[in-house]
Design a protein around this motif. Structure first.
Motif, PDB file in Angstrom:
ATOM      1  N   UNK A 438      34.316  11.962  51.705  1.00  0.00           N
ATOM      2  CA  UNK A 438      33.471  10.777  51.884  1.00  0.00           C
ATOM      3  C   UNK A 438      32.010  11.095  51.620  1.00  0.00           C
ATOM      4  N   UNK A 439      31.555  12.255  52.067  1.00  0.00           N
ATOM      5  CA  UNK A 439      30.160  12.646  51.840  1.00  0.00           C
ATOM      6  C   UNK A 439      29.874  12.765  50.350  1.00  0.00           C
ATOM      7  N   UNK A 440      30.813  13.341  49.583  1.00  0.00           N
ATOM      8  CA  UNK A 440      30.622  13.464  48.143  1.00  0.00           C
ATOM      9  C   UNK A 440      30.657  12.121  47.431  1.00  0.00           C
ATOM     10  N   UNK A 441      31.513  11.223  47.877  1.00  0.00           N
ATOM     11  CA  UNK A 441      31.579   9.887  47.286  1.00  0.00           C
ATOM     12  C   UNK A 441      30.263   9.137  47.511  1.00  0.00           C
ATOM     13  N   UNK A 442      29.729   9.229  48.705  1.00  0.00           N
ATOM     14  CA  UNK A 442      28.462   8.552  49.005  1.00  0.00           C
ATOM     15  C   UNK A 442      27.303   9.173  48.238  1.00  0.00           C
ATOM     16  N   UNK A 443      27.363  10.476  48.038  1.00  0.00           N
ATOM     17  CA  UNK A 443      26.295  11.135  47.277  1.00  0.00           C
ATOM     18  C   UNK A 443      26.299  10.668  45.825  1.00  0.00           C
ATOM     19  N   UNK A 444      27.488  10.463  45.247  1.00  0.00           N
ATOM     20  CA  UNK A 444      27.569  10.026  43.853  1.00  0.00           C
ATOM     21  C   UNK A 444      26.985   8.631  43.669  1.00  0.00           C
ATOM     22  N   UNK A 445      27.195   7.746  44.642  1.00  0.00           N
ATOM     23  CA  UNK A 445      26.740   6.360  44.503  1.00  0.00           C
ATOM     24  C   UNK A 445      25.412   6.103  45.217  1.00  0.00           C
TER      25      UNK A 445
END
Length: 590
Positions: A438-445
């Protein structure tokens, strides 16, 4: 990337050295008249032109792109064909019939009432649909086989649908991948075109952009075209639009086979139905820039009827190409059924919007929400088993007819193109667990808590846990888990397409993976209204004399053979069927 980066027989790539780039000798030195002018040198145009020349007719074939792009979009395709009751199906134990295929088609198309009785706005699309299913169950395979076309023996199951009987989707596997993919389909028609050119029956003129139809006494008698400057652009790459001359050509009939609107994002957004929400500002293109729809507007201005313009077939599973050829070049992930599909906020898409079941339904779910992306959530093992990529250049084993490379599909690990995307694409986000993911997904967007598109780590962890508990049960009530287990009853899915059911959090299958998916524009389902011979109609339903249409420009037949939804494998097949139908009808009538 050049054509030589994909191992294709030269007939699919080359044009003889004497072929002009923009209309200089020898093509411009010949008479500016032919029995038929075909506008668009993609698959449907090539089929129509070569059917005509095989009957001894003289044809001028025009295309606005350089010679390197002969064959158009079909070159870039996976080469999948919808065939019914084929030897390949029977060897796999698949029981298919034309009646079942037609039921599936009609359940997907959802034609307007009256179509089956020859009434209403879908009367011609329905007639073409019945003809196409007969073609897919009859002549298509033997016709192509006689031309040297062959198929990968393992039939694929695309667009499963997941709805009750009578709804959208294929009841059985029908997606036959051509040995050689899109270039393998093109090869015999390119060869026939070049042979006809050498015989003096076909005049191929590249860099000719049609700007108008010549209409005499209510009938189309030719075209006006701009001659564009030479351009060494590689296949599929944008080419310059500098005008260096003009020409008017005459003929007894004109065939429009110029494709759809997929690269014209403004037009795609304008035509997208309001009932399906709004297409996002950020989209990818699954087709080259030349798929601009300009000739459709020109033809309408001349008096032709365009119908069902709001019917389109785009994909929600696009990822940006790490090595783009055209503007906003995207690649479609061809997923197996095991990944969790969640929206931009981390909520699971509703049943039956699972990977590989209903692409257009999933897209409309995304656009109705106003999102510009969604996510696949899976793990490394599922990616290696289930991910494939659409397109000839993303499948060098099948495109290059390499048995050695093909054998790698059954070995552990991802196939080469998928592994490269996994390593190079920022849209592949890895994590040891749902919280890290989830942290990586939020960082991408660039999403922060409370903002649009923020993925809540606790909710993602809960979603994964609930799914994993269903898998651990060995049975379960979750429709996707049940459908995935059923898919493995089909031999091909079990061997190369569907991962054994296991929890996403199984350590040896990790790490976990989330892939951001974007809207990928592709096909136009509506187009020029035609009768069953491909004759273009006027808005009042009368025949527009001298004007024919084939391929995507005609909605693959009748202005919309697919209705509202398509069954995969019917786009290339639609180009073949409509091009052949138009070519043969014209050859008889001239």
């Amino acid at each position: 990337m050049s054509d030589n980066d994909v191992s294709i027989p030269s007939a699919s790539n080359a044009v003889p050295s004497g072929t002009p780039a923009h209309g200089s000798a020898p093509s411009r030195s010949g008479p500016d008249h032919a029995e038929v002018i075909v506008v668009g040198a993609g698959l449907s145009g090539l089929v129509a032109a070569t059917e005509l020349t095989a009957a001894g007719r003289h044809v001028i074939l025009l295309d606005q792109e350089p010679a390197a792009s002969l064959g158009g979009q079909a070159f870039w395709s996976f080469g999948g064909l919808f065939l019914v009751d084929s030897p390949e199906q029977r060897r796999m134990g698949v029981k298919d019939t034309p009646e079942l295929a037609l039921d599936d088609w009609l359940g997907s198309a959802n034609f307007a009432p009256g179509a089956a009785d020859g009434d209403g706005p879908d009367r011609w699309g329905y007639a073409w649909a019945r003809g196409f299913v007969d073609f897919a169950a009859g002549d298509m395979r033997s016709w192509l086989h006689a031309k040297g076309v062959r198929w990968f023996p393992l039939v694929q199951w695309a667009e499963r649908g997941g709805y009750p009987a009578g709804g959208h989707g294929n009841s059985v596997p029908r997606f036959h991948v051509t040995w050689g993919t899109g270039p393998g389909i093109l090869e015999p028609f390119v060869r026939a075109a070049l042979d006809a050119r050498e015989a003096g029956l076909l005049d191929i003129r590249f860099r000719h952009r049609v700007t108008g139809l010549v209409v005499t006494d209510g009938a189309v008698t030719g075209v006006r075209a701009e001659i564009l400057a030479d351009d060494p652009a590689e296949r599929g790459a944008p080419s310059v639009r500098d005008v260096v001359g003009e020409v008017e050509l005459s003929a007894s009939a004109v065939v429009v086979s110029s494709g759809g609107i997929g690269a014209n994002h403004d037009l795609v957004r304008a035509n997208w139905p309001a009932s399906a929400g709004v297409l996002p500002a950020r989209m990818l293109s699954g087709v080259p820039d030349s798929t601009d729809g300009l000739l459709l507007g020109i033809t309408r201005d001349a008096g032709a009827a365009l119908v069902h313009e709001d019917r389109m077939w785009h994909y929600p599973e696009g990822i940006a190409n790490h090595s783009p050829v055209w503007t906003d070049h995207g690649i479609r992930i061809l997923p197996g059924p095991s990944s969790l599909w969640v929206d931009a906020h981390g909520h699971r898409l509703p049943s039956p919007l699972f990977p590989g079941f209903d692409a257009l339904g999933s897209l409309q779910h995304v656009t109705a929400r106003g999102d510009d992306h969604s996510w696949f959530v899976l793990n490394k093992a599922i990616m290696e088993s289930e991910f494939a990529l659409s397109g000839s250049e993303q499948n060098p084993d099948l495109t290059g007819r390499s048995v050695r490379l093909l054998a790698q599909r059954v070995l552990p690990g991802a196939v080469g193109p998928v592994a490269r995307f996994a390593a190079e694409s920022p849209e592949f986000v890895w994590g040891a667990n749902p919280t890290e993911l989830a942290a990586g997904m939020n960082a991408l967007t660039d999403a922060t808590p409370g903002s649009q598109g923020h993925i809540d780590a606790e909710e993602l962890e809960r979603l994964v846990r609930l799914r994993d508990d269903q898998v651990r049960s060995g049975l379960g009530k979750d429709h996707q888990v049940v459908a995935t287990a059923m898919a493995r009853k089909f031999f091909v899915d079990r061997v190369i397409r569907v991962s054994p059911p296991r929890p996403l959090t199984t350590p040896k299958d990790g790490p976990m993976l989330a892939v951001r998916l974007s809207v990928l524009t592709r096909k136009t389902l509506g187009g020029l209204h035609t009768d069953t011979d491909g004759r273009v109609l006027r808005p009042d339903g009368s025949v527009f004399e001298g004007l024919y249409a084939a391929g995507e420009a005609a909605g693959f037949g009748g202005g919309g053979v697919h209705g509202h939804r398509a069954l995969e494998g019917t786009f290339l097949g639609g180009c073949l069927f409509s091009g052949r139908t138009v070519g043969r009808a014209l050859a008889r009538s001239l």
